[in-house]
Structure formats: structure tokens, C-alpha cells
Design an enzyme around this catalytic site. Sequence first.
Site, mmCIF file in Angstrom:
data_model
loop_
_atom_site.group_PDB
_atom_site.id
_atom_site.type_symbol
_atom_site.label_atom_id
_atom_site.label_comp_id
_atom_site.label_asym_id
_atom_site.label_seq_id
_atom_site.Cartn_x
_atom_site.Cartn_y
_atom_site.Cartn_z
ATOM 1 C CB SER A 1 17.339 56.029 -41.290
ATOM 2 O OG SER A 1 16.695 57.173 -41.046
ATOM 3 C CG ASP B 1 19.358 59.990 -47.694
ATOM 4 O OD1 ASP B 1 18.665 60.363 -47.536
ATOM 5 O OD2 ASP B 1 20.121 59.171 -47.004
ATOM 6 C CG HIS C 1 16.939 57.796 -46.231
ATOM 7 N ND1 HIS C 1 18.208 57.809 -45.364
ATOM 8 C CD2 HIS C 1 15.881 57.483 -45.120
ATOM 9 C CE1 HIS C 1 17.994 57.769 -44.033
ATOM 10 N NE2 HIS C 1 16.632 57.384 -43.899
#
Length: 334
Positions: free
Chosen positions: A173, A274, A304
Site C-alpha cells: 500500500s 481492491d 486491499h
Amino acid sequence: MASSSDPNAPPPPPPQQQQQPYVVEDCRGALQLLSDGTVVRPATLPFLVGAYQDDGHVEWKDAVYDAGRGLGVRMYRPAAMGKKLPVVVYFHGGGFCIGSCTWPNFHAGCLRLAAELPAVVLSFDYRLAPEHRLPAAHEDAAAALLWLRDELLSDPWLADAADPRRVFVSGESAGGNLAHHLAVQFGTAGLDPVRMAGYILLMPAFTSEKPTRSELETPDTAFLTCDMCDRYCRLALPAGADKDHPLVNPFGPESRSLEAADVGRMVVVAAEGDLLRDKNAEYAERMKAMGKDVELVVFPGEEHAFFALKPMSAATGELVELIRRFIAGAAAAE
């Protein structure tokens, strides 16, 4: 009607009491921004980790890589080593606003990487927003690699275990975003005599002002929603910046050209469920179109940040195996 001098007039109302600060932004309970600008970071962590055992197969210890800023790194190596191992640098996620290398979920994931790859793993902290808006995190990530270059050759705990010619930079991320920028900054030769052998971007945090299909189709029940993504951007980006800022949109109107960037080998991992999926796929496709050695792998049925959220899951096991193959492929390509 009684006059103001009328003794029978009611007393004037007391002065309005100052309103108590209230929450204006909340990031998963791990960070709250109050109306008076105060930032509250509760001691109770929001993410639970499934059953896992620190069974002694991996040794680990904490160190400080930037004493002036109080930034730490947690270092891991297998307890039993027959030869020097590749090095995996890991930057945690959290929208540039939350997270630490000491959080149990990140710790569990790094234990698994060190044991199963096997590898020497270094999990770095960096300054967080909104106290430290971008580019603070990117500056810290670059400083972390420069610190590592020196420590790999001088710290016996690392030097005895780590192969400085096989260093891989990874992150999930926000951490995947950092890995991209480090690839652009250092490429394959920017940390000589340490060799950067590859970059592993896990669901990297790329966005833009124009929404993608995966963003528009993401339900409010998803782990990462459009609202949460916007919140992270409001808190992390420089004041007045939008989601086309070069630090979060590598192909934005103000972003530098990546045509000449020597990023070496790279794998981009996306998750089917995601909202960043389409941006991750676009990134890989555009980098490949420039002639970069980039592989895209999409994990079906996952959301995610599944590596951090489910470090002991079967999907994370498949991800670790993917990383193991990527590391082995770097050696084969030499």
C-alpha cells in the site's frame, strides 16, 4: 416588557462555554485528528492477527536508523543459516498516516517472510502524517536505504547473514508507493556496493483525480473505501495538493517522465477486490510499455492489504511463494 434595569428581569445567560475539541478525521481508530489540530494515536491497535507463533526459528531485534527523528527498524534473520541470504526491505502500509514495524500484524508477516523465503528482512518505520506530511515518508525511506548500505557491511548481525548483492525493496500500500519512488531514485546501481536486485510492490498506493472503474465499483463494506482513500490523501498530501500530486500519481500532469528510469526487475501485486486494482494494473502496463521488466500478478478474491491483514492466511502463503520465485529469478537472470 421588563427593561434591562428591571430588578425582575432574568439574569443574562452565562458566557458561552468554549466548545470541546471534537473528531474531524478518524483513521480506523488508530489516528484521530481533533478540531483544534490535536492528533490522538490510541495505544490500542485496531488490527488483530490470527493465531501465529514466534517459534524461535527466526531471530529478530530492534534498532534505530535515525536517532534524531526517533525512527526504528525491526530486523529478522533465520536462526539456522547455511549461507548468506537475500535481503528484503519492507515498508508497512497505512495510508502514510498509521502503522509501525512493531505492530503485531506487520511483525507476523515479516516473521513469515524471513522463515519461508528464507531471507534477512528489515522492516522500517517512517514519519507519519498529518504531523509529517509527504514527502517526509519518502525522505525517510531513502534515508533507510542509505543506512542499510552502511550497516550491511559493518554490523556483524547483518553482515554474517545478508548477501549485499541481493537486496530487494518491498512494501504494501503506502509502502508499495515508497518502493516505487525508491526504484526511481536508486534503480539497480544507486547504492553501490550494495546491489539492488529487484522491487516488490504490493498493492501500491497510486491514485488520481479521475476515478477508475475499480474505485467506482468498490462497495462501502470494503476494507479500503473511496472515503478512506480520500481521507488518507487529505491528511498525508502537502497542503493544497490533490490526488494528481506526483507522489501518489506517477503518471500525473506534474510527474516526471519514467522513460529513462532504471528500475531493474519489478513485480506488482494487485488484489481483485481492491479499489486500487486498476491503478496497479495501469502502472504495470505503462511501465512495461516503456520497456521495463515488470510483472503484474492479481490475487483473485482478495482485498486491499491482505498481506498485513491476514499474515498467516493461505493467500499470504501464495504471496510469499511468489516473492521466493521472484528472488530466485533475479539470481537466474545474472
